[in-house]
Design a protein around this motif. Structure first.
Motif, mmCIF file in Angstrom:
data_model
loop_
_atom_site.group_PDB
_atom_site.id
_atom_site.type_symbol
_atom_site.label_atom_id
_atom_site.label_comp_id
_atom_site.label_asym_id
_atom_site.label_seq_id
_atom_site.Cartn_x
_atom_site.Cartn_y
_atom_site.Cartn_z
ATOM 1 N N LEU A 271 41.804 -48.147 1.422
ATOM 2 C CA LEU A 271 41.760 -49.158 1.139
ATOM 3 C C LEU A 271 40.831 -48.596 0.618
ATOM 4 C CD1 LEU A 271 41.149 -51.597 4.271
ATOM 5 C CD2 LEU A 271 42.609 -52.586 2.123
ATOM 6 N N GLU A 272 40.001 -47.261 0.501
ATOM 7 C CA GLU A 272 38.539 -47.246 1.082
ATOM 8 C C GLU A 272 39.249 -46.289 -1.493
ATOM 9 O OE1 GLU A 272 35.655 -44.952 1.904
ATOM 10 O OE2 GLU A 272 36.392 -45.569 4.082
ATOM 11 N N VAL A 273 40.341 -45.550 -1.010
ATOM 12 C CA VAL A 273 40.728 -44.653 -2.074
ATOM 13 C C VAL A 273 41.799 -45.962 -2.959
ATOM 14 C CG1 VAL A 273 43.703 -44.412 -1.574
ATOM 15 C CG2 VAL A 273 41.894 -43.187 -3.597
ATOM 16 N N PHE A 274 41.940 -47.122 -2.911
ATOM 17 C CA PHE A 274 42.838 -48.202 -3.441
ATOM 18 C C PHE A 274 41.773 -48.926 -4.849
ATOM 19 C CE2 PHE A 274 43.412 -52.532 -4.538
ATOM 20 C CZ PHE A 274 44.926 -52.734 -4.951
ATOM 21 N N ARG A 275 40.923 -49.492 -4.106
ATOM 22 C CA ARG A 275 39.326 -49.799 -4.223
ATOM 23 C C ARG A 275 38.901 -48.877 -5.315
ATOM 24 N NH1 ARG A 275 35.192 -53.630 -2.813
ATOM 25 N NH2 ARG A 275 36.393 -53.725 -0.474
ATOM 26 N N ALA A 276 38.583 -47.943 -4.890
ATOM 27 C CA ALA A 276 37.984 -46.602 -6.091
ATOM 28 C C ALA A 276 38.930 -46.330 -6.649
ATOM 29 C CB ALA A 276 37.991 -45.523 -5.291
ATOM 30 N N VAL A 277 39.824 -46.701 -7.327
ATOM 31 C CA VAL A 277 40.759 -46.577 -8.296
ATOM 32 C C VAL A 277 40.666 -47.465 -9.337
ATOM 33 C CG1 VAL A 277 43.459 -46.751 -9.096
ATOM 34 C CG2 VAL A 277 43.154 -45.014 -6.686
ATOM 35 N N VAL A 278 41.094 -48.919 -8.457
ATOM 36 C CA VAL A 278 41.260 -50.433 -9.132
ATOM 37 C C VAL A 278 39.814 -50.075 -10.149
ATOM 38 C CG1 VAL A 278 40.592 -52.832 -9.022
ATOM 39 C CG2 VAL A 278 42.633 -51.515 -7.456
ATOM 40 N N GLU A 279 38.517 -49.547 -9.133
ATOM 41 C CA GLU A 279 37.167 -50.049 -9.884
ATOM 42 C C GLU A 279 37.218 -48.587 -11.067
ATOM 43 O OE1 GLU A 279 34.404 -48.909 -6.416
ATOM 44 O OE2 GLU A 279 34.877 -51.320 -5.860
ATOM 45 N N PRO B 4 40.052 -40.380 -5.341
ATOM 46 C CA PRO B 4 41.528 -41.104 -5.573
ATOM 47 C C PRO B 4 41.561 -39.229 -6.624
ATOM 48 C CG PRO B 4 39.255 -41.343 -7.375
ATOM 49 C CD PRO B 4 38.775 -40.677 -5.878
ATOM 50 N N TRP B 5 41.886 -38.392 -5.924
ATOM 51 C CA TRP B 5 41.549 -37.628 -7.307
ATOM 52 C C TRP B 5 43.317 -37.456 -7.635
ATOM 53 C CZ3 TRP B 5 45.540 -33.486 -7.104
ATOM 54 C CH2 TRP B 5 45.165 -31.812 -7.618
ATOM 55 N N LEU B 6 43.993 -37.745 -6.236
ATOM 56 C CA LEU B 6 45.677 -37.669 -5.875
ATOM 57 C C LEU B 6 46.291 -38.508 -7.344
ATOM 58 C CD1 LEU B 6 46.592 -37.079 -2.353
ATOM 59 C CD2 LEU B 6 46.716 -35.715 -4.422
ATOM 60 N N PHE B 7 45.656 -39.828 -6.913
ATOM 61 C CA PHE B 7 46.227 -41.116 -7.714
ATOM 62 C C PHE B 7 45.625 -41.292 -8.986
ATOM 63 C CE2 PHE B 7 46.035 -43.904 -4.097
ATOM 64 C CZ PHE B 7 47.244 -44.732 -4.527
#
Length: 230
Positions: free
Chosen positions: A168-176, A142-145
């Motif tokens: 999907l994985e990066v989206f999930r990681a940021v939300v979590e 998630p570094w870029l987010f």
């Protein structure tokens, strides 16, 4: 665009299909590596580039290697603009959202494609592979987010448009990590419908030209479940 809620996009196969000749990119990288005494077929390419950078053992040469990769990606891509209808939809959305690209592509090919379509100014920000000091921080990390959040603050609602499991994985990681795992206010718009059945927060788009995004709400009201900003 100041004050507008962000709307995040992947780039390749989401905004435009680049069609990069990755085989020739790998061939040129392999040749350059072999001349330095490093043997690799560069599969997977980002992980092998990091191994090559570690082999070089010099940060200046590692930076040069990453710049070379960006150049090769552009060299072996027949630059084309996003589809006309996509540009029209992006133009409509740009008045209601701050459009942001989050991509594992390099800045040169992203910029060239958007400028070819005359739509570079529609995007408030581009966060991409060229910003990384090491490719371990490429999506799905998630570094870029995180960089966007550091610069602009945590959005009330996270909305992303993408086409792949990596997105999907990066989206999930940021939300979590940043929203305590509460997906109720956050949505991932998937260019295909394959993943929609397994995640209630995934919304399939009927076509790759983003036409249905005009249905997005223009304002956000956080739900009562929206919790603290970490």
């Amino acid at each position: 665009m100041i004050g507008l809620p962000p709307l995040f996009f992947d780039f390749d196969r989401t905004v435009v299909t680049l069609g990069t000749d990755i085989a020739n990119v790998r061939l040129e990288l392999s040749s350059a590596a072999a001349s330095a005494g490093f043997v690799s077929g560069f599969r997977p390419i980002l992980a092998e580039l990091e191994r090559f950078a570690a082999f070089l053992g010099d940060e200046a040469r590692a930076r040069e290697l990453r710049l070379r990769f960006d150049h090769l990606e552009l060299k072996h891509t027949v630059v084309k603009p996003p589809p006309r209808k996509t540009i029209e939809v992006l133009g409509q959305l740009a008045g209601r959202f701050s459009l942001v690209i989050v991509s594992n592509n390099g800045a040169p090919v992203i910029e060239a494609s958007l400028r070819a379509g005359g739509c570079r100014d529609l995007f408030a920000g581009i966060y991409c592979r060229s910003d990384l000091s090491c490719y371990q921080h490429a999506k799905p990390h998630p570094w870029l987010f995180q960089r966007h959040i550091d610069e602009h603050g945590l959005p009330k609602r996270l909305i992303m448009v993408g086409d792949s499991g990596v997105d999907l994985e990066v989206f999930r990681a940021v939300v979590e990590q940043r929203y305590d795992g509460d997906f109720s206010d956050h949505h991932f718009f998937h260019i295909t419908s394959k993943a929609a059945a397994t995640h209630r927060w995934v919304i399939p788009l009927p076509s790759a030209d983003l036409l249905s995004l005009h249905l997005l709400p223009g304002t956000y009201t956080p739900s009562p479940r929206h919790r603290k900003t970490p």
